[in-house]
Design a protein around this motif. Sequence first.
Motif, PDB file in Angstrom:
ATOM      1  N   GLY A 154     119.460  59.346  85.410  1.00  0.00           N
ATOM      2  CA  GLY A 154     118.065  59.668  85.675  1.00  0.00           C
ATOM      3  C   GLY A 154     117.791  59.757  87.161  1.00  0.00           C
ATOM      4  N   ARG A 155     118.374  58.851  87.930  1.00  0.00           N
ATOM      5  CA  ARG A 155     118.198  58.852  89.387  1.00  0.00           C
ATOM      6  C   ARG A 155     118.681  60.175  89.980  1.00  0.00           C
ATOM      7  N   GLU A 156     119.849  60.624  89.547  1.00  0.00           N
ATOM      8  CA  GLU A 156     120.408  61.877  90.065  1.00  0.00           C
ATOM      9  C   GLU A 156     119.589  63.079  89.613  1.00  0.00           C
ATOM     10  N   ASN A 157     119.073  63.020  88.392  1.00  0.00           N
ATOM     11  CA  ASN A 157     118.278  64.137  87.885  1.00  0.00           C
ATOM     12  C   ASN A 157     116.925  64.240  88.566  1.00  0.00           C
ATOM     13  N   ILE A 158     116.381  63.108  89.045  1.00  0.00           N
ATOM     14  CA  ILE A 158     115.132  63.178  89.813  1.00  0.00           C
ATOM     15  C   ILE A 158     115.351  64.017  91.062  1.00  0.00           C
ATOM     16  N   ARG A 159     116.446  63.773  91.748  1.00  0.00           N
ATOM     17  CA  ARG A 159     116.729  64.544  92.963  1.00  0.00           C
ATOM     18  C   ARG A 159     117.045  66.000  92.638  1.00  0.00           C
ATOM     19  N   LEU A 160     117.786  66.233  91.545  1.00  0.00           N
ATOM     20  CA  LEU A 160     118.116  67.603  91.156  1.00  0.00           C
ATOM     21  C   LEU A 160     116.869  68.382  90.768  1.00  0.00           C
ATOM     22  N   ASN A 161     116.033  67.792  89.899  1.00  0.00           N
ATOM     23  CA  ASN A 161     114.825  68.488  89.455  1.00  0.00           C
ATOM     24  C   ASN A 161     113.825  68.672  90.576  1.00  0.00           C
ATOM     25  N   GLY A 162     113.716  67.672  91.447  1.00  0.00           N
ATOM     26  CA  GLY A 162     112.816  67.818  92.590  1.00  0.00           C
ATOM     27  C   GLY A 162     113.206  68.992  93.456  1.00  0.00           C
ATOM     28  N   SER A 190     116.339  58.726  74.740  1.00  0.00           N
ATOM     29  CA  SER A 190     115.573  59.243  73.605  1.00  0.00           C
ATOM     30  C   SER A 190     114.733  60.421  74.084  1.00  0.00           C
ATOM     31  N   SER A 191     114.193  61.189  73.123  1.00  0.00           N
ATOM     32  CA  SER A 191     113.350  62.331  73.517  1.00  0.00           C
ATOM     33  C   SER A 191     112.120  61.859  74.277  1.00  0.00           C
ATOM     34  N   GLY A 192     111.561  60.690  73.891  1.00  0.00           N
ATOM     35  CA  GLY A 192     110.400  60.169  74.601  1.00  0.00           C
ATOM     36  C   GLY A 192     110.706  59.796  76.035  1.00  0.00           C
ATOM     37  N   MET A 193     111.863  59.180  76.278  1.00  0.00           N
ATOM     38  CA  MET A 193     112.259  58.823  77.645  1.00  0.00           C
ATOM     39  C   MET A 193     112.491  60.072  78.479  1.00  0.00           C
ATOM     40  N   THR A 194     113.106  61.086  77.875  1.00  0.00           N
ATOM     41  CA  THR A 194     113.349  62.330  78.605  1.00  0.00           C
ATOM     42  C   THR A 194     112.045  62.991  79.010  1.00  0.00           C
ATOM     43  N   VAL A 195     111.073  62.979  78.094  1.00  0.00           N
ATOM     44  CA  VAL A 195     109.758  63.552  78.405  1.00  0.00           C
ATOM     45  C   VAL A 195     109.090  62.779  79.524  1.00  0.00           C
ATOM     46  N   ARG A 196     109.143  61.451  79.468  1.00  0.00           N
ATOM     47  CA  ARG A 196     108.499  60.644  80.508  1.00  0.00           C
ATOM     48  C   ARG A 196     109.068  60.953  81.885  1.00  0.00           C
ATOM     49  N   LEU A 197     110.379  61.079  81.953  1.00  0.00           N
ATOM     50  CA  LEU A 197     111.002  61.375  83.241  1.00  0.00           C
ATOM     51  C   LEU A 197     110.650  62.792  83.701  1.00  0.00           C
ATOM     52  N   GLY A 198     110.725  63.748  82.785  1.00  0.00           N
ATOM     53  CA  GLY A 198     110.407  65.138  83.145  1.00  0.00           C
ATOM     54  C   GLY A 198     108.976  65.306  83.599  1.00  0.00           C
ATOM     55  N   PHE A 199     108.032  64.664  82.886  1.00  0.00           N
ATOM     56  CA  PHE A 199     106.626  64.771  83.259  1.00  0.00           C
ATOM     57  C   PHE A 199     106.369  64.092  84.601  1.00  0.00           C
ATOM     58  N   LEU A 221     117.341  54.141  84.242  1.00  0.00           N
ATOM     59  CA  LEU A 221     117.314  55.007  85.414  1.00  0.00           C
ATOM     60  C   LEU A 221     118.723  55.349  85.880  1.00  0.00           C
ATOM     61  N   ASP A 222     119.651  54.446  85.741  1.00  0.00           N
ATOM     62  CA  ASP A 222     121.026  54.667  86.184  1.00  0.00           C
ATOM     63  C   ASP A 222     121.976  54.947  85.022  1.00  0.00           C
ATOM     64  N   ALA A 223     121.422  55.333  83.869  1.00  0.00           N
ATOM     65  CA  ALA A 223     122.227  55.736  82.715  1.00  0.00           C
ATOM     66  C   ALA A 223     122.182  57.262  82.592  1.00  0.00           C
ATOM     67  N   PRO A 224     123.213  57.880  82.003  1.00  0.00           N
ATOM     68  CA  PRO A 224     123.198  59.338  81.808  1.00  0.00           C
ATOM     69  C   PRO A 224     122.016  59.761  80.940  1.00  0.00           C
ATOM     70  N   VAL A 225     121.414  60.887  81.261  1.00  0.00           N
ATOM     71  CA  VAL A 225     120.263  61.393  80.502  1.00  0.00           C
ATOM     72  C   VAL A 225     120.640  61.661  79.050  1.00  0.00           C
ATOM     73  N   ALA A 226     121.921  61.936  78.779  1.00  0.00           N
ATOM     74  CA  ALA A 226     122.379  62.173  77.408  1.00  0.00           C
ATOM     75  C   ALA A 226     122.129  60.960  76.516  1.00  0.00           C
ATOM     76  N   ARG A 286     108.536  60.350  97.341  1.00  0.00           N
ATOM     77  CA  ARG A 286     107.875  60.243  96.032  1.00  0.00           C
ATOM     78  C   ARG A 286     108.752  59.572  94.979  1.00  0.00           C
ATOM     79  N   PHE A 287     109.952  59.181  95.367  1.00  0.00           N
ATOM     80  CA  PHE A 287     110.925  58.683  94.393  1.00  0.00           C
ATOM     81  C   PHE A 287     110.403  57.459  93.648  1.00  0.00           C
ATOM     82  N   GLU A 288     109.910  56.468  94.361  1.00  0.00           N
ATOM     83  CA  GLU A 288     109.455  55.236  93.724  1.00  0.00           C
ATOM     84  C   GLU A 288     108.262  55.487  92.801  1.00  0.00           C
ATOM     85  N   ALA A 289     107.358  56.389  93.216  1.00  0.00           N
ATOM     86  CA  ALA A 289     106.206  56.714  92.372  1.00  0.00           C
ATOM     87  C   ALA A 289     106.652  57.375  91.074  1.00  0.00           C
ATOM     88  N   ILE A 290     107.669  58.241  91.155  1.00  0.00           N
ATOM     89  CA  ILE A 290     108.207  58.898  89.958  1.00  0.00           C
ATOM     90  C   ILE A 290     108.824  57.871  89.019  1.00  0.00           C
TER      91      ILE A 290
END
Length: 414
Positions: A118-126, A161-170, A153-158, A139-143
Amino acid sequence: MELAHDTVIQVAGLHKKFCRHLRRSMFYGTLDVTRDMLGWRYATGVLRPREFWALEDVSFELKRGEALGIIGPNGSGKTTLLRILNGIFPPDRGWAAVRGRIGALIAVGAGFHPNMTGRENIRLNGTILGLTRREIEERFEAIVEFADIGEFLDAPVATYSSGMTVRLGFAIAVHATPEILLADEVLAVGDLRFALKCYRKIAEYRRNGGALLLVSHSMQLVRNVCHRTLWLEHGRVRQLGETQAVCDAYERDVLQRSATATSREDIVRINHDPLVQIERVEFLDEQGRACAAFPVGARFRARIHYHCRRQVTAPIFTLALTTVENITAVANYSNLDAPHLLATAAGRGWVDFEIAQLALKPGNYDCTVNLEEQALDNVLDWHERAYRFAVISAESPLMHGLFQPSVRWEAGRP
């Protein structure tokens, strides 16, 4: 196309076609690319064999600080429209003009690398959303706080759950502060706590001039968030206007189409006496006409038709109404409440059950009817949830809860 100062999206006469056959679609795609490379002009607005219009003559505009809902049945073109606005698909006719940076949440997990944390995907998506490295770090800490996914946060996005993925994406999308946010059904996956957090964030986002385009099947979500709503059906605009009016019209249409007052063969019927049977149940409006959909608060009548080939002494008719999820709404009324109604039953006849005001929320309801003799445990014929009708919204917006009584508000001061 030059847009008005406060307009961020303007769509006019938009058409988009697809092909139902994969190999033919690939052939058409290769042909169109070749024509484009050679500069040949061809009729993009003409349907070829096995093609269909996913969108046809769609027009609307979205202004700064506004939230526009997009509703309609599956296959009506909602997601196709978002993908055109996000630059994934080109239109075949008409045009779509966009002013400002777009943050898109078109699918759960879209843009995430499943094997990255998740940490790596925040930087990638940003980065994908146009943020600089410095902006991402600021903005990292706020996200992270908004997404609230804890140790994941430090586990692979795979592993999310779908809810966790949505929370991170939003969280990433809204903290990227785009001028326009496109969201396709993503908030429906999150839990109530996260949904309330999203409502507050969306309100803040709009106060700061952000525009939202929200696709959802949740009428409650659309009503709570959107100023105006666009109703798509078969790729065309069915209605565009104030949210409450459009959602009411859409719900009435859906319920009227799905309601049926005819027998349903997949429902259990148990007959203990072949000489006695309930033939059918029909639902009648105030004028005595057969009806499958009743407005909230309307007079409701269920007419139970019976055929007794022998005399039934002290017949008892019972009736129960349940939601399609089998939640009891009106339960076990019987003519025991009217002891002088019918002393005996022989031949053909009918019995009416009437509710002066059908104070149920909009939705589909199933009707169970029984015929007993002398006592409730002496069942002659039983039709379990065998008949269905709909309750539809009147002009007032859809409320919460199963019971919809007429209410009045008053205010005073000591």
